[in-house]
Write a protein that holds these residues in place. Structure first.
Motif, PDB file in Angstrom:
ATOM      1  N   PRO A   1     -34.596  33.665  -4.590  1.00  0.00           N
ATOM      2  CA  PRO A   1     -34.364  32.563  -4.014  1.00  0.00           C
ATOM      3  C   PRO A   1     -35.518  32.120  -3.141  1.00  0.00           C
ATOM      4  O   PRO A   1     -36.602  32.985  -2.850  1.00  0.00           O
ATOM      5  N   LYS A   2     -35.751  30.806  -2.910  1.00  0.00           N
ATOM      6  CA  LYS A   2     -36.618  30.396  -1.844  1.00  0.00           C
ATOM      7  C   LYS A   2     -36.315  31.017  -0.567  1.00  0.00           C
ATOM      8  O   LYS A   2     -35.040  31.242  -0.344  1.00  0.00           O
ATOM      9  N   THR A   3     -37.499  31.521   0.219  1.00  0.00           N
ATOM     10  CA  THR A   3     -37.013  32.121   1.389  1.00  0.00           C
ATOM     11  C   THR A   3     -35.946  31.438   2.529  1.00  0.00           C
ATOM     12  O   THR A   3     -34.910  31.981   2.989  1.00  0.00           O
ATOM     13  N   ALA A   4     -36.401  29.965   2.351  1.00  0.00           N
ATOM     14  CA  ALA A   4     -35.387  29.328   3.416  1.00  0.00           C
ATOM     15  C   ALA A   4     -33.918  29.114   2.952  1.00  0.00           C
ATOM     16  O   ALA A   4     -33.177  28.841   3.859  1.00  0.00           O
ATOM     17  N   LEU A   5     -33.914  29.591   1.624  1.00  0.00           N
ATOM     18  CA  LEU A   5     -32.432  29.196   1.147  1.00  0.00           C
ATOM     19  C   LEU A   5     -31.817  30.482   0.925  1.00  0.00           C
ATOM     20  O   LEU A   5     -30.528  30.680   0.747  1.00  0.00           O
ATOM     21  N   ARG A   6     -32.341  31.505   1.097  1.00  0.00           N
ATOM     22  CA  ARG A   6     -31.854  33.275   0.805  1.00  0.00           C
ATOM     23  C   ARG A   6     -30.649  33.324   1.539  1.00  0.00           C
ATOM     24  O   ARG A   6     -29.649  33.712   0.893  1.00  0.00           O
ATOM     25  N   SER A   7     -30.309  32.928   2.897  1.00  0.00           N
ATOM     26  CA  SER A   7     -29.283  33.473   3.633  1.00  0.00           C
ATOM     27  C   SER A   7     -27.964  32.601   3.091  1.00  0.00           C
ATOM     28  O   SER A   7     -26.871  33.151   3.110  1.00  0.00           O
TER      29      SER A   7
ATOM     30  N   VAL B   1     -26.203  15.722  -4.682  1.00  0.00           N
ATOM     31  CA  VAL B   1     -27.092  16.677  -3.691  1.00  0.00           C
ATOM     32  C   VAL B   1     -26.738  15.843  -2.528  1.00  0.00           C
ATOM     33  O   VAL B   1     -26.773  14.483  -2.212  1.00  0.00           O
ATOM     34  N   GLY B   2     -26.554  16.805  -1.360  1.00  0.00           N
ATOM     35  CA  GLY B   2     -26.374  16.004   0.043  1.00  0.00           C
ATOM     36  C   GLY B   2     -25.111  15.724   0.410  1.00  0.00           C
ATOM     37  O   GLY B   2     -24.153  15.685  -0.221  1.00  0.00           O
TER      38      GLY B   2
ATOM     39  N   ASN C   1     -37.465  16.683   3.378  1.00  0.00           N
ATOM     40  CA  ASN C   1     -37.106  15.976   4.466  1.00  0.00           C
ATOM     41  C   ASN C   1     -35.658  15.208   4.347  1.00  0.00           C
ATOM     42  O   ASN C   1     -34.965  15.137   5.405  1.00  0.00           O
ATOM     43  N   LYS C   2     -35.379  14.931   3.102  1.00  0.00           N
ATOM     44  CA  LYS C   2     -34.149  14.268   2.946  1.00  0.00           C
ATOM     45  C   LYS C   2     -32.850  14.964   2.967  1.00  0.00           C
ATOM     46  O   LYS C   2     -31.998  14.557   3.443  1.00  0.00           O
ATOM     47  N   TYR C   3     -33.067  16.283   2.846  1.00  0.00           N
ATOM     48  CA  TYR C   3     -31.822  17.225   2.565  1.00  0.00           C
ATOM     49  C   TYR C   3     -31.883  18.520   3.577  1.00  0.00           C
ATOM     50  O   TYR C   3     -33.323  18.965   3.479  1.00  0.00           O
ATOM     51  N   THR C   4     -30.963  18.728   3.990  1.00  0.00           N
ATOM     52  CA  THR C   4     -30.844  20.136   4.864  1.00  0.00           C
ATOM     53  C   THR C   4     -31.143  21.272   3.749  1.00  0.00           C
ATOM     54  O   THR C   4     -30.791  21.227   2.742  1.00  0.00           O
ATOM     55  N   ASN C   5     -31.735  22.413   4.306  1.00  0.00           N
ATOM     56  CA  ASN C   5     -31.688  23.858   3.242  1.00  0.00           C
ATOM     57  C   ASN C   5     -30.158  23.923   2.907  1.00  0.00           C
ATOM     58  O   ASN C   5     -30.070  24.547   1.991  1.00  0.00           O
ATOM     59  N   LYS C   6     -29.265  24.111   3.560  1.00  0.00           N
ATOM     60  CA  LYS C   6     -27.907  24.310   3.215  1.00  0.00           C
ATOM     61  C   LYS C   6     -27.614  23.357   2.263  1.00  0.00           C
ATOM     62  O   LYS C   6     -26.985  23.677   1.131  1.00  0.00           O
TER      63      LYS C   6
END
Lengths: 153, 173
Positions: free
Chosen positions: A117-123, A83-84, B5-10
């Motif tokens: 999806p969670k709203t913030a991740l939808r797009s 992740v990340g 906080n640790k990761y962006t939504n993307k």
């Protein structure tokens, strides 16, 4: 199916297989996954692993809606090392989504899959995987699912 | 919250499909909405999409078998070729014309009496509009050969006569 090792850009063979509830318990002991997977045991849970090392790098649960000829992706989680910006391997979620598309074709559902999806991740799911708006859900139908399979499987 | 906080939504979306977090009632509403869309999608299903679905179903089935560690005598090149022809919903005669094969040769291929050469594998790739590549057909053929080699006890018996000495290994306990 292959993943990309981010550091070397090397392709690594990978496989997706269904896992048994007992195996899931062992995987969760490894602390590589944080979602509550024990509550998913009544659904179909799959693991994505690297063929050579057998390292499990992703999990996915699917809910079958046979009357609607639809598969719903309930959860996907990449292992914590993936992740990340410092992740080891790329294409984990995409490969699992494409596998869900393939399973949908296999069951005669014409590749139709959906997820909430969670709203913030939808797009992101729309832009990255070509999914379409479906109320609170996003979905992939025949043509897009075939493209996802060609790209990831 | 720490994760947010640790990761962006993307980055989160690249790695996960997290729990939706809806209430039971909200999820019921979501299910109704997607069912309406699905019904519409089924109404609009045309012959092109059905054909594509059949091709992708077959491709996925072939890929799963190639990737698995299991061997199954049923899953021969002939088996998948039959499935391919059946998916096209056309007669064998019409199919043989489309890939310029004589009827009798197609029949031998469909009944596992003849192995396809590279030309045929490539013709199948072209015929499927590249949706099932030649390499996928080739890998099925390879796996079929593996199964045949593993199970060929008759050949093992006959070949024994040609081996004059076997390597003496320490007996296994």
């Amino acid at each position: 199916m292959h993943l990309i090792q981010v550091k070397s850009q090397e392709k690594l063979g990978a496989l997706v297989e269904k896992i048994a509830p007992m195996e899931l318990k062992q995987i969760l002991k490894s602390k590589q996954f944080k979602f509550k997977w024990n509550t998913e045991s009544k659904y179909e849970v799959y693991k994505l692993y690297i063929t050579e090392s057998e390292e499990i790098v992703g999990l996915m649960s699917l809910q079958d809606w046979p009357k609607e000829l639809r598969l719903e992706i309930r959860l996907i989680e990449s292992s914590k090392d993936n992740v990340g910006s410092h992740k080891k391997y790329d294409r984990i979620a995409g490969s699992l989504i494409a596998f869900a598309c393939g399973t949908s074709f296999e069951r005669g559902y014409n590749g139709f899959i959906s997820l909430v999806p969670k709203t913030a991740l939808r797009s992101y799911y729309i832009n990255e995987y070509g999914m379409e708006e479906g109320g609170k859900s996003v979905y992939s139908d025949t043509l897009n699912s075939a493209e996802l399979m060609d790209k990831y499987l | 919250m720490k994760k947010q906080n640790k990761y962006t939504n993307k980055e989160l979306a690249q790695a996960h499909v997290p729990p939706h977090g809806l209430t039971e009632k909200q999820k019921e509403e979501a299910d109704k909405q997607i069912w309406e869309i699905r019904k519409k999608s089924l109404e609009e299903l045309d012959s092109d999409k059905i054909l594509l679905s059949q091709m992708m179903r077959l491709k996925f089935k072939m890929s799963l078998y190639i990737a698995s560690n299991n061997y199954d005598e049923i899953y021969t090149f002939s088996y998948f070729l039959k499935e391919y022809v059946s998916s096209l919903n056309m007669t064998k005669h019409a199919f043989s014309k489309e890939i310029s094969l004589h009827n009798s040769q197609l029949s031998r291929l469909l009944h596992n009496k003849e192995e396809p050469n590279k030309n045929i594998l490539i013709r199948l790739e072209i015929h499927s509009n590249k949706s099932i590549p030649a390499i996928t057909w080739f890998k099925i053929l390879e796996k079929q050969r593996e199964v045949e080699l593993i199970n060929d006890t008759k050949l093992r018996e006959s070949e024994k006569a040609f081996v004059k000495r076997t390597v003496q290994l320490v007996p296994k306990r």
